[in-house]
Design a protein around this motif. Structure first.
Motif, PDB file in Angstrom:
ATOM      1  N   GLY A  14       0.794  -1.264   0.004  1.00  0.00           N
ATOM      2  CA  GLY A  14      -0.018   0.082   0.210  1.00  0.00           C
ATOM      3  C   GLY A  14       0.969   1.222   0.039  1.00  0.00           C
ATOM      4  N   PHE A  15       1.858   1.086   0.901  1.00  0.00           N
ATOM      5  CA  PHE A  15       2.684   2.332   0.855  1.00  0.00           C
ATOM      6  C   PHE A  15       3.417   2.586  -0.403  1.00  0.00           C
ATOM      7  N   ILE A  16       3.944   1.634  -1.143  1.00  0.00           N
ATOM      8  CA  ILE A  16       4.738   1.705  -2.631  1.00  0.00           C
ATOM      9  C   ILE A  16       3.588   2.185  -3.504  1.00  0.00           C
ATOM     10  N   VAL A  17       2.289   1.689  -3.527  1.00  0.00           N
ATOM     11  CA  VAL A  17       1.450   2.242  -4.535  1.00  0.00           C
ATOM     12  C   VAL A  17       1.140   3.711  -4.183  1.00  0.00           C
ATOM     13  N   LEU A  18       0.733   4.000  -3.208  1.00  0.00           N
ATOM     14  CA  LEU A  18       0.385   5.257  -2.767  1.00  0.00           C
ATOM     15  C   LEU A  18       1.728   6.262  -3.305  1.00  0.00           C
ATOM     16  N   LEU A  19       2.950   5.813  -2.929  1.00  0.00           N
ATOM     17  CA  LEU A  19       3.900   6.703  -3.065  1.00  0.00           C
ATOM     18  C   LEU A  19       4.321   6.784  -4.456  1.00  0.00           C
ATOM     19  N   GLY A  20       4.098   5.767  -5.394  1.00  0.00           N
ATOM     20  CA  GLY A  20       4.418   5.619  -6.828  1.00  0.00           C
ATOM     21  C   GLY A  20       3.404   6.491  -7.371  1.00  0.00           C
ATOM     22  N   SER A  21       2.020   6.444  -7.205  1.00  0.00           N
ATOM     23  CA  SER A  21       1.236   7.323  -7.679  1.00  0.00           C
ATOM     24  C   SER A  21       1.221   8.664  -7.713  1.00  0.00           C
ATOM     25  N   MET A  22       1.855   9.144  -6.295  1.00  0.00           N
ATOM     26  CA  MET A  22       2.043  10.514  -5.937  1.00  0.00           C
ATOM     27  C   MET A  22       3.266  10.678  -6.921  1.00  0.00           C
ATOM     28  N   LEU A  23       4.454   9.833  -6.935  1.00  0.00           N
ATOM     29  CA  LEU A  23       5.699  10.453  -7.638  1.00  0.00           C
ATOM     30  C   LEU A  23       5.513  10.365  -9.143  1.00  0.00           C
ATOM     31  N   ALA A  24       4.452   9.746  -9.845  1.00  0.00           N
ATOM     32  CA  ALA A  24       4.221   9.734 -11.104  1.00  0.00           C
ATOM     33  C   ALA A  24       3.192  11.229 -11.520  1.00  0.00           C
ATOM     34  N   GLY A  25       2.435  11.496 -10.684  1.00  0.00           N
ATOM     35  CA  GLY A  25       1.707  12.543 -10.827  1.00  0.00           C
ATOM     36  C   GLY A  25       2.863  14.023 -10.689  1.00  0.00           C
ATOM     37  N   GLN A  26       3.739  13.819  -9.790  1.00  0.00           N
ATOM     38  CA  GLN A  26       4.614  15.001  -9.701  1.00  0.00           C
ATOM     39  C   GLN A  26       5.531  15.103 -10.970  1.00  0.00           C
ATOM     40  N   ILE A  27       5.943  13.820 -11.394  1.00  0.00           N
ATOM     41  CA  ILE A  27       6.715  13.766 -12.325  1.00  0.00           C
ATOM     42  C   ILE A  27       6.110  14.405 -13.656  1.00  0.00           C
ATOM     43  N   VAL A  28       4.765  14.250 -13.983  1.00  0.00           N
ATOM     44  CA  VAL A  28       4.160  14.577 -15.056  1.00  0.00           C
ATOM     45  C   VAL A  28       4.102  16.155 -14.853  1.00  0.00           C
TER      46      VAL A  28
END
Length: 436
Positions: free
Chosen positions: A110-124
């Motif tokens: 859950g932590f990895i998925v939440l962090l990955g979605s946040m990181l992907a949005g910030q990179i975009v």
């Protein structure tokens, strides 16, 4: 026909007991033969060398597996208290172990998925706003250094540069290597989880099998060492978790003050990664908040960098030695040295398990070290010895005595007081007339 060495040796072997063996002719020196034990010794030596080479080769081949098993063993020790607590309430040990590992995997995923979605949005968002950031940097350079740079020219020079093309080519050729490393990492993770599950689920059976080949006295020592290892590993994880909580709260306060988005998640990221990934965890933990802060304001990234560096020094020299020494009961210098030795031997894995391993070894050996009562000496408490001041007094009296001259020197020396009397005189009696 002249007798040869072979015939003489054959005759010597065939001679009856007590008979004198034939002697070689006078003009010919006897030639020494090979001892019978030498061929067998050579074969034995070659066999030992071959076995050593084979064992060394096999050890180097399975070094990775042994490291994974070691990690799995300490992971099993970490979950042992929770599994034992559930098993004591009439739950099957295998089911209890599965529940504990399932909970850990769910929280991690859950932590990895939440962090990955946040990181992907910030990179975009960062890619979309890259021209704006580049304009800000170019304007600052033009105002500071009085240059005349243009964003279009800078972009064209970057896109058509040789180093960028070489980097893209190397990245394309290294995709297969990255995929292989990812698959290898997943396989190692699965191996560690499998071994740790068996160690935790079959802990009583493993201890029983180990104790069955030892005498009763040794069985008690093995069980005691196992219990100490569980306590020290749990204490170490407790200290790391506490430091992760403190680090996460401190970085969350900074990010929230700077109005950086996703401040709570970034605080959890910094706390967990910096504490549970040794050596490079600090850099990974600080890079992501800097990246997110850069999307808000480039100067905020510098603020985050400065705070990460300052807090890391505070943690290394103040917070970590105190917490580690209290939870695993070892000296801060020993904890720091054990991390260095573990890193030199096993890399990141050695840095992670060095402190609980050293704490377990220290606690186990402490029961076999004979201790004595410490003498009641002020030097034990760090007080200075008064011998130096006594020596100074003697030198001062010697200088004063040599400076005295004339008829007063003799009577003064003869009327020595009790304070200057020798060892044979008492402190109260035997004093001269000048004392009273």
């Amino acid at each position: 026909m002249a007798a040869t060495d072979e015939t003489l040796q054959t005759a010597a072997d065939a001679a009856p007991p007590g008979a004198t063996p034939p002697v070689a002719p006078a003009g010919q020196a006897p030639r020494a033969g090979m001892p019978r034990w030498l061929p067998r010794a050579m074969v034995l030596a070659l066999t030992l060398i071959a076995c050593f080479q084979l064992g060394s080769w096999a050890f180097h081949q399975i070094t990775g597996l042994l490291i994974n098993v070691l990690i799995a063993f300490f992971l099993a020790l970490a979950v042992e208290p929770a599994v034992s607590w559930m098993a004591a309430r009439r739950m099957r040990r295998g089911l209890a172990t599965g529940i504990v590992f399932l909970g850990v995997l769910i929280v991690t995923a859950g932590f990895i998925v939440l962090l990955g979605s946040m990181l992907a949005g910030q990179i975009v968002d960062m890619v979309e706003d890259f021209p704006k950031y580049l304009d800000q940097v170019i304007n600052w350079i033009n105002e500071t250094f009085h240059t005349d740079l243009n964003r279009v020219e800078v972009q064209d020079s970057l896109l058509h540069s040789d180093w960028l093309q070489k980097y893209v080519q190397n990245s394309a050729s290294g995709v297969l290597d990255v995929s292989t490393q990812v698959l290898g990492g997943l396989f190692q993770l699965l191996t560690i989880l499998l071994f740790s599950f068996y160690f935790a689920a079959d802990g009583p059976r493993l201890r029983r099998a180990l104790c069955s080949v030892l005498p009763p006295a040794k069985q008690a020592e093995v069980l005691r060492a196992w219990e100490i290892a569980v306590d020290k590993t749990g204490g170490y994880l407790y200290s790391r978790g506490l430091m992760a909580l403190i680090s996460g709260i401190a970085h969350y306060i900074l990010l929230a003050a700077l109005d950086v988005p996703y401040a709570p998640v970034l605080g959890v990221w910094v706390g967990l990664v910096s504490q549970f990934i040794p050596t490079i965890g600090t850099y990974l933990a600080g890079a992501l908040p800097m990246l997110i802060a850069f999307t808000v304001d480039p100067w905020y990234a510098l603020w985050v960098l400065g705070f990460v560096v300052i807090y890391q020094q505070f943690e290394n020299y103040v917070l970590q030695p105190k917490l580690t020494a209290k939870t695993v009961d070892i000296h801060p210098a020993v904890a720091f040295g054990s991390v260095i030795v573990g890193t030199a031997l096993l890399g990141a894995v050695g840095a992670l398990i060095a402190i609980p391993a050293v704490a377990t070894l220290q606690a186990f050996l402490g029961a076999y070290v004979k201790r004595y009562d410490v003498t009641d000496d002020p030097r034990v408490q760090g007080h200075r010895n008064r011998a130096g001041s006594s020596l100074a007094n003697r030198v001062r009296r010697l200088v004063q005595g040599s400076g005295a001259s004339g008829p007063e020197a003799g009577p003064r020396a003869g009327r020595g007081t009790g304070q200057d009397a020798g060892p044979g005189s008492g402190s109260h009696g035997g004093t001269g007339s000048g004392t009273r």
